[in-house]
Design a protein around this motif. Structure first.
Motif, PDB file in Angstrom:
ATOM      1  N   ILE A  61     -19.627   8.296  -0.996  1.00 51.45           N
ATOM      2  CA  ILE A  61     -18.172   8.326  -1.101  1.00 51.45           C
ATOM      3  C   ILE A  61     -17.807   9.284  -2.238  1.00 51.45           C
ATOM      4  O   ILE A  61     -18.232   9.091  -3.376  1.00 51.45           O
ATOM      5  CB  ILE A  61     -17.617   6.931  -1.419  1.00 51.45           C
ATOM      6  N   ILE A 112      -8.523   0.337  -8.699  1.00 56.00           N
ATOM      7  CA  ILE A 112      -7.237   0.384  -8.024  1.00 56.00           C
ATOM      8  C   ILE A 112      -6.882  -1.046  -7.641  1.00 56.00           C
ATOM      9  O   ILE A 112      -7.688  -1.727  -7.012  1.00 56.00           O
ATOM     10  CB  ILE A 112      -7.320   1.252  -6.742  1.00 56.00           C
ATOM     11  N   GLU A 113      -5.729  -1.488  -8.025  1.00 63.17           N
ATOM     12  CA  GLU A 113      -5.360  -2.865  -7.728  1.00 63.17           C
ATOM     13  C   GLU A 113      -5.314  -3.098  -6.226  1.00 63.17           C
ATOM     14  O   GLU A 113      -4.755  -2.317  -5.470  1.00 63.17           O
ATOM     15  CB  GLU A 113      -3.997  -3.203  -8.335  1.00 63.17           C
ATOM     16  N   VAL A 165     -12.308   7.602  -9.741  1.00 58.16           N
ATOM     17  CA  VAL A 165     -11.103   7.000  -9.180  1.00 58.16           C
ATOM     18  C   VAL A 165     -10.710   5.779 -10.007  1.00 58.16           C
ATOM     19  O   VAL A 165      -9.537   5.504 -10.227  1.00 58.16           O
ATOM     20  CB  VAL A 165     -11.331   6.610  -7.707  1.00 58.16           C
ATOM     21  N   GLU A 225     -21.110  12.519 -11.586  1.00 58.18           N
ATOM     22  CA  GLU A 225     -20.426  12.086 -10.377  1.00 58.18           C
ATOM     23  C   GLU A 225     -20.001  13.319  -9.608  1.00 58.18           C
ATOM     24  O   GLU A 225     -19.727  14.360 -10.204  1.00 58.18           O
ATOM     25  CB  GLU A 225     -19.178  11.280 -10.760  1.00 58.18           C
ATOM     26  N   VAL A 244     -10.668   9.859  -0.541  1.00 57.02           N
ATOM     27  CA  VAL A 244     -12.128   9.959  -0.586  1.00 57.02           C
ATOM     28  C   VAL A 244     -12.653  10.487   0.735  1.00 57.02           C
ATOM     29  O   VAL A 244     -12.035  10.314   1.784  1.00 57.02           O
ATOM     30  CB  VAL A 244     -12.781   8.586  -0.893  1.00 57.02           C
ATOM     31  N   ARG A 272     -10.003  11.799 -16.710  1.00 58.49           N
ATOM     32  CA  ARG A 272      -9.782  10.446 -16.160  1.00 58.49           C
ATOM     33  C   ARG A 272      -8.744   9.740 -17.012  1.00 58.49           C
ATOM     34  O   ARG A 272      -8.828   9.758 -18.227  1.00 58.49           O
ATOM     35  CB  ARG A 272     -11.071   9.648 -16.214  1.00 58.49           C
ATOM     36  N   ILE A 290      -7.840  -3.072  -4.186  1.00 58.99           N
ATOM     37  CA  ILE A 290      -8.921  -2.429  -3.438  1.00 58.99           C
ATOM     38  C   ILE A 290     -10.242  -2.632  -4.172  1.00 58.99           C
ATOM     39  O   ILE A 290     -10.340  -2.371  -5.367  1.00 58.99           O
ATOM     40  CB  ILE A 290      -8.625  -0.930  -3.231  1.00 58.99           C
ATOM     41  N   LEU A 292       0.814  -1.210   0.000  1.00 56.62           N
ATOM     42  CA  LEU A 292       0.000   0.000   0.000  1.00 56.62           C
ATOM     43  C   LEU A 292       0.850   1.264   0.000  1.00 56.62           C
ATOM     44  O   LEU A 292       0.317   2.368  -0.043  1.00 56.62           O
ATOM     45  CB  LEU A 292      -0.935   0.000   1.214  1.00 56.62           C
ATOM     46  N   ALA A 339     -16.413   5.933 -10.740  1.00 58.94           N
ATOM     47  CA  ALA A 339     -15.698   5.830 -12.008  1.00 58.94           C
ATOM     48  C   ALA A 339     -14.519   6.789 -12.055  1.00 58.94           C
ATOM     49  O   ALA A 339     -13.533   6.547 -12.745  1.00 58.94           O
ATOM     50  CB  ALA A 339     -16.651   6.107 -13.164  1.00 58.94           C
ATOM     51  N   LEU A 379     -15.874   3.074  -5.314  1.00 61.94           N
ATOM     52  CA  LEU A 379     -15.070   4.296  -5.278  1.00 61.94           C
ATOM     53  C   LEU A 379     -15.466   5.231  -6.419  1.00 61.94           C
ATOM     54  O   LEU A 379     -15.019   6.363  -6.483  1.00 61.94           O
ATOM     55  CB  LEU A 379     -13.588   3.960  -5.382  1.00 61.94           C
ATOM     56  N   PRO A 405      -4.263   4.229  -1.645  1.00 63.35           N
ATOM     57  CA  PRO A 405      -2.925   3.864  -2.085  1.00 63.35           C
ATOM     58  C   PRO A 405      -2.907   3.540  -3.575  1.00 63.35           C
ATOM     59  O   PRO A 405      -3.901   3.067  -4.127  1.00 63.35           O
ATOM     60  CB  PRO A 405      -2.589   2.608  -1.272  1.00 63.35           C
ATOM     61  N   ASN A 406      -1.795   3.777  -4.200  1.00 65.57           N
ATOM     62  CA  ASN A 406      -1.590   3.430  -5.610  1.00 65.57           C
ATOM     63  C   ASN A 406      -2.546   4.135  -6.563  1.00 65.57           C
ATOM     64  O   ASN A 406      -2.772   3.659  -7.676  1.00 65.57           O
ATOM     65  CB  ASN A 406      -1.689   1.922  -5.834  1.00 65.57           C
TER      66      ASN A 406
END
Lengths: 683, 142
Positions: free
Chosen positions: B55, A652-653, A649, B86, B48, B141, A655, A603, A647, A645, B39-40
Motif C-alpha cells: 500500500i 485517520i479517524e 498517512v 517508506e 493510496v 508529515r 479507518i 466520510l 506512517a 496505511l 476520507p478526512n
C-alpha cells in the motif's frame, strides 16, 4: 565492546527468559517455602546472568547478580535459611534487573543506580551469616552449619552394610579446603581420587550435590567412607594432603545412618503474620519442545508473503471464472479448475501453518500476573488467591503483547475495588481470602479471556447517580435504564476518573481505556456483575490480527470494509420507515431505538442512494452500544489481509487500515470505534 | 567532491514549469493507477495505490502547490520515491528526462508563486530553469 553488539539481541532474549524464570522461582519460594531444586535453579539463573552480563560488559547487572548469587549460595549450602526479608530483596533485584534490561534495550547503557540495592544485599548477607554463627556457637558447635543428612541410595546402603560386616568402621568425613587453594574443583577431584585409593567410599557429596557446580568457599564437603584406621590416624593422613585446611572424621553406626538417610528438607521459610497472597502456579515444566529461535521480522515477512498469496488467490479465482464463461468448453480451461482448487487448499493450509508459527501460549503473559497480584495484595492489605486457567491457550504473539495492559488494568481494578478487605469480607460472611480467577480458552474462532473476582461487585445505582450528577442524562432517563444498561456506564469515559469513582461505585477506573485497548485489536469486552458476589469481565479476541473477515459495502461508489466481528445485523429498509427522534433518524429494532448514520456524511461523500426504495442498513455493535449505518449496497464478505496505511498517512479517524481486493484495488477498512465517535456528534 | 554536473536528476513537468528530483531518491516511475482516496486525510494526499501488494500513499504536487487539480492524461506518471524508509508516490503531469545541472542557484523566497522552502535550489540549463525539490519539505508529515 562494539564486537559484542551482534550478541546484544541474543543477550536480551536470554535475559528476558532468565528474569521470568527467577520471578517464578522466587514466587514459589515465597509460597511453598521453596525446595532445594528451586533455590538451585534460582542460583543457576543468577549465575548464568552474571556470566553473560559480564561478557557483554554490563557491570551493574553483573554486580546485582553477583550479590544474588552470594545470598543464594549461602541459602543452598544452608549457611542461613530463606527469610521474607530476603525474598523481598530478591524481588527488588529482579525489578532492578528489569529496569536495567529496558535501559540496555534502549541504548545499550545502564543508567539506574544499583549501589543501594547491592548494599542492602551485602548487609543482609553479613547479618544473617553472623546470626547463624552466633547461633551455632551457642549450640552444639560447628556442625549445625552442616546438614547431617546422608541421602543414601539402596545400593549405597547395601555397600555400607557389607563393609561393616567385613570388619571396617564407618566414618563421616568433613573436609574443607584452604582459602588459598586455586582451582578448588580440580583439587576436590584429586581428593576424591586419593580417598578412593585410601578406603572404600560409600557416598560422596562431591559426586552428588556438587557434581555440576563447585561448592562455595569455606564449605565442608562430606564423604561417607569405610576404613580400618582409627579416627585420629585417618584425620592425620588426610591432613597431609595438599590444600586441605580442616578435616574431621566422625565415626558412625549403621543405625545412625539409617535414621539420617531420609530426604532432607533444606530450605525453610519463616513467612507469617502478615497479609499473604497465595498462588497456585502450575508446576514448572522442564520438558522443552524442540524449537529454534527465529527473528520476529522474518515471521512478519513470511506472514506478509502469505497475505499476498491469499490476495492473488482471490484474483486468480476471478480470472478463472471469467475464462470459464468465455471458453467453458475448452479442454485446457477445464483442466485449470482442479488445479485452482488444489492451489486454494494449499494456500489455506499454508496460511494456517504460518499463523500457528506466530502463536504463543498465553502463559507468557499469565506468568507476569502472580507477581502483580502479590504486590497489589500486599500493598492493599488484602488476601487474594489467584487462579490461572488455560495457560496453554495459544494466540497471536502480537495479540499477547497488546492484551497485556488491559488485563493488568482489570486485575488492578479487581484488587483495588472488587475484592474487599479481610474484615469487610468477614462481615459479609465470605472467606477472608478473595479469589481472582483469570482464564483463557478457545471458543469457536476466538479466544475468550475472563477476569473474575468474588468481590463486592458494581453498584449500578451508584453508577447511575454518578451519571446523573455528571449530566450524562436526566433522572427520568436514568429510571428507565435496566440494571444491565447501567453497568455498561463503567465504560463511559466521563465516569472513569479514578479518585472520584472509587469511593462511589468502587469501580470504573479507566475502563474506557481498557475498552479502547481491546477494540484496537478487534476484540470485544463485556461485563457482568452481581452485587456482593463479584464481577466478571469477558474479553473476546480474534485469533490473529493479520487477517479478518470483512463485510464489503458500497458507499458512494467506493468499496469499504467493515469487520464482521462488529456487524450485529443487516437489514433492508424503506426510507419512509425511518422514524425520527428529536430530529435524529432512528430505526426501531426489537424494541430498541438505534440511531441511523449515513456513512457518506462521516466520510465526506454526497448522500446517494437515498431515493432508492430500499436502503441497506448495517447494524454495528460495540458492547451494548448499537449504531445503524446506511450504505448504498452490500457486496459480500471475504477474508481480508489487513495492511497499514503507513506512517506517512498517519492515523485517520474511523479507518483502521487497508486491504487489497481480488481485482487489485485498494479498499479501506473502517474502524468501529472511530465511526461511533464521529457519529456521536450527529446523534 | 563529486562535480556538480555529474549528479543526475529526473526532470518532470507540472503545468508549465519544470521540476526535478535527485535520481537516487527515486524508486521507480509508474503510469497512473487506480487511486483509493482516504476520507478526512490531508488535502494533498490523493489516496493510496496497490504497488505489487504494497500500500503506497500518493500525493499531488498540484494540490500542494495550490495549482489547478490534476487532470489525468496519457502522460501522467507517478514517481515513487523512498522517503524515510517508506515509499510515497508523487503525481506529475509528465516525466521529461534524466539530466544534470551545470549550475545550481539557491532558491529565492518564492519560486513562481510557490514557497521557496520546497526547493533545494534552482537548476540552470540552456533550456531554462528547473526547481529541484527538497523531499523533506514536500513530504512533510503533519
Amino acid at each position: 565492546m562494539t564486537d559484542m553488539r551482534q550478541y546484544q539481541s541474543h543477550f536480551l532474549d536470554d535475559l528476558g527468559e532468565q528474569l521470568q524464570l527467577m520471578e517464578g522461582e522466587i514466587l514459589r519460594l515465597e509460597q511453598e517455602g521453596g525446595t532445594a531444586e528451586g533455590v538451585q535453579s534460582l542460583f543457576r539463573a543468577a549465575h548464568t546472568l552474571k556470566g553473560s552480563s559480564a561478557t557483554m560488559g554490563y557491570e551493574k547487572m553483573t554486580k546485582i547478580t553477583h550479590a544474588m548469587e552470594t545470598i543464594l549460595d549461602n541459602v543452598r549450602s544452608e549457611v542461613y535459611p530463606i527469610t521474607t526479608e530476603m525474598i523481598t530483596l530478591l524481588f527488588q533485584c529482579v525489578d532492578r534487573l528489569k529496569v536495567l534490561e529496558a535501559e540496555i534495550a534502549l541504548d545499550s547503557r545502564e543508567l539506574s543506580d544499583i549501589d543501594d540495592l547491592v548494599g542492602d544485599m551485602m548487609l543482609l548477607d553479613a547479618r544473617r551469616a553472623q546470626e547463624m554463627l552466633v547461633h551455632a556457637e551457642k549450640g552444639e558447635g560447628d556442625k549445625t552449619v552442616i546438614s547431617e543428612s546422608f541421602p543414601l541410595r539402596e545400593d549405597e546402603w547395601e555397600m555400607a552394610r557389607r563393609q561393616v560386616e567385613g570388619g571396617l568402621s564407618l566414618y563421616r568425613l568433613y573436609i574443607r579446603l584452604s582459602s588459598e587453594c586455586l582451582m578448588k574443583s580440580v583439587r576436590l577431584d584429586v581428593i576424591e581420587k586419593q580417598l578412593r585409593d585410601t578406603a572404600p567410599v560409600i557416598w560422596s557429596e562431591l559426586l552428588s550435590r556438587w557434581r555440576d557446580i563447585p561448592p562455595p568457599d569455606g564449605q565442608f564437603v562430606r564423604w561417607l567412607i569405610a576404613a580400618a584406621d582409627r579416627k585420629e590416624e585417618l584425620e592425620r593422613e588426610i591432613r597431609t594432603w595438599f590444600d586441605v585446611d580442616s578435616v574431621e572424621a566422625v565415626p558412625c553406626s549403621l543405625d545412625e545412618l539409617h535414621s539420617q538417610s531420609q530426604p532432607p528438607v533444606i530450605v525453610r521459610t519463616d513467612i507469617g503474620g502478615r497479609p499473604e497472597s497465595s498462588f497456585r502456579l502450575p508446576p514448572s515444566e522442564r520438558v522443552k519442545a524442540q524449537s529454534i529461535r527465529v527473528n520476529v521480522d522474518r515471521l512478519e515477512t513470511l506472514m506478509n508473503l502469505v497475505g499476498e498469496l491469499v490476495i492473488d488467490q482471490t484474483r486468480i479465482r476471478q480470472v478463472e471464472a471469467n475464462l470459464q464463461q468465455k471458453y467453458g468448453s475448452d479442454e485446457t480451461v477445464k483442466e485449470m479448475s482442479p488445479v485452482f482448487d488444489h492451489l486454494t487448499r494449499v494456500i489455506g493450509e499454508l496460511q494456517d501453518s504460518v499463523m500457528k508459527v506466530r502463536m504463543l501460549p498465553i502463559e507468557q503473559l499469565f506468568s507476569r500476573f502472580p507477581r502483580v497480584v502479590r504486590d497489589l495484595a500486599n500493598g492493599l492489605g488484602k488476601k487474594v488467591e489467584l487462579m490461572l486457567e488455560g495457560n496453554e491457550t495459544e494466540l497471536d504473539r502480537n495479540l499477547i503483547e497488546e492484551v497485556g495492559d488491559p488485563l493488568i488494568h482489570l486485575i488492578r481494578n479487581a484488587l483495588d475495588h472488587g475484592i474487599e478487605t479481610p474484615e469487610a469480607r468477614r462481615q459479609a460472611g465470605k472467606p477472608e481470602q478473595g479469589i481472582l480467577r483469570i482464564s483463557a480458552a478457545h471458543e469457536d474462532n476466538q479466544v475468550v479471556l475472563t477476569v473474575k473476582d468474588d468481590g463486592a461487585g458494581i453498584d449500578a445505582d451508584k453508577l447511575l447517580a454518578k451519571a446523573i450528577d455528571k449530566n450524562l442524562f436526566s433522572a427520568e432517563e436514568a429510571s428507565q435504564k435496566k440494571e444491565n444498561e447501567a453497568i455498561q456506564l463503567i465504560f463511559h469515559p466521563g465516569l472513569s476518573t479514578a479518585s472520584e469513582i472509587s469511593d462511589i461505585s468502587g469501580r470504573g477506573v479507566g475502563m474506557d481505556i481498557v475498552r479502547a485497548g481491546i477494540e484496537r485489536i478487534n476484540g470485544m469486552i463485556e461485563v457482568e456483575t452481581f452485587k456482593g458476589r463479584g464481577t466478571c469481565f469477558r474479553i473476546r479476541l480474534p485469533l490473529t490480527l493479520a487477517i479478518i473477515t470483512g463485510l464489503m459495502v458500497d458507499i458512494g461508489g467506493r468499496i469499504y470494509i467493515l469487520p464482521m466481528s462488529n456487524v450485529v445485523e443487516i437489514i433492508q429498509m424503506e426510507p419512509k420507515a425511518l422514524q425520527s427522534v428529536k430530529g435524529v433518524p432512528v430505526v426501531s429494532l426489537r424494541e430498541r431505538i438505534i440511531p441511523v448514520v449515513w456513512l457518506h456524511d462521516s466520510l465526506g461523500y454526497p448522500r446517494t442512494g437515498i431515493k432508492r426504495k430500499q436502503i441497506p442498513i448495517v447494524v454495528i455493535g460495540r458492547a451494548e452500544k448499537r449504531l445503524a449505518l446506511a450504505v448504498d449496497g452490500l457486496i459480500g464478505y471475504q477474508e481480508v489481509v489487513i495492511k497499514s496505511l503507513g506512517a506517512y498517512v498517519g492515523n485517520i479517524e474511523g479507518i483502521s487500515g487497508a486491504t487489497i481486493l481480488g481485482d487489485g484495488r485498494v479498499a479501506l477498512i473502517l474502524e468501529i470505534g472511530g465511526i461511533m465517535k464521529m457519529a456521536g456528534g450527529l446523534t | 567532491m563529486q562535480a556538480v554536473d555529474q549528479i543526475q536528476y529526473v526532470e518532470f513537468g507540472i503545468a508549465d514549469e519544470n521540476y526535478a528530483i535527485l535520481i537516487s531518491d527515486i524508486h521507480e516511475i509508474i503510469r497512473m493507477q487506480d487511486i483509493t482516496e482516504i476520507p478526512n486525510s490531508h488535502r494533498y494526499v490523493q489516496g493510496v495505490i496497490n504497488l505489487r501488494g504494497k500500500i503506497v500513499p500518493v500525493i499531488s504536487l498540484r494540490s500542494l502547490f495550490s495549482l489547478d487539480p490534476d487532470s489525468v492524461t496519457k502522460s501522467t506518471r507517478i514517481i515513487v520515491v523512498n522517503h524515510r524508509e517508506e515509499s510515497v508516490g508523487i503525481i506529475v503531469d509528465k516525466v521529461r528526462k534524466v539530466t544534470a545541472f551545470s549550475d545550481i542557484q539557491p532558491p529565492p523566497e518564492r519560486v513562481g508563486g510557490i514557497n521557496g522552502a520546497y526547493f533545494v535550489g534552482i537548476g540552470i540549463t540552456s533550456a531554462g530553469l528547473t526547481g529541484i525539490l527538497k523531499l523533506d519539505e514536500v513530504l512533510i508529515r503533519e
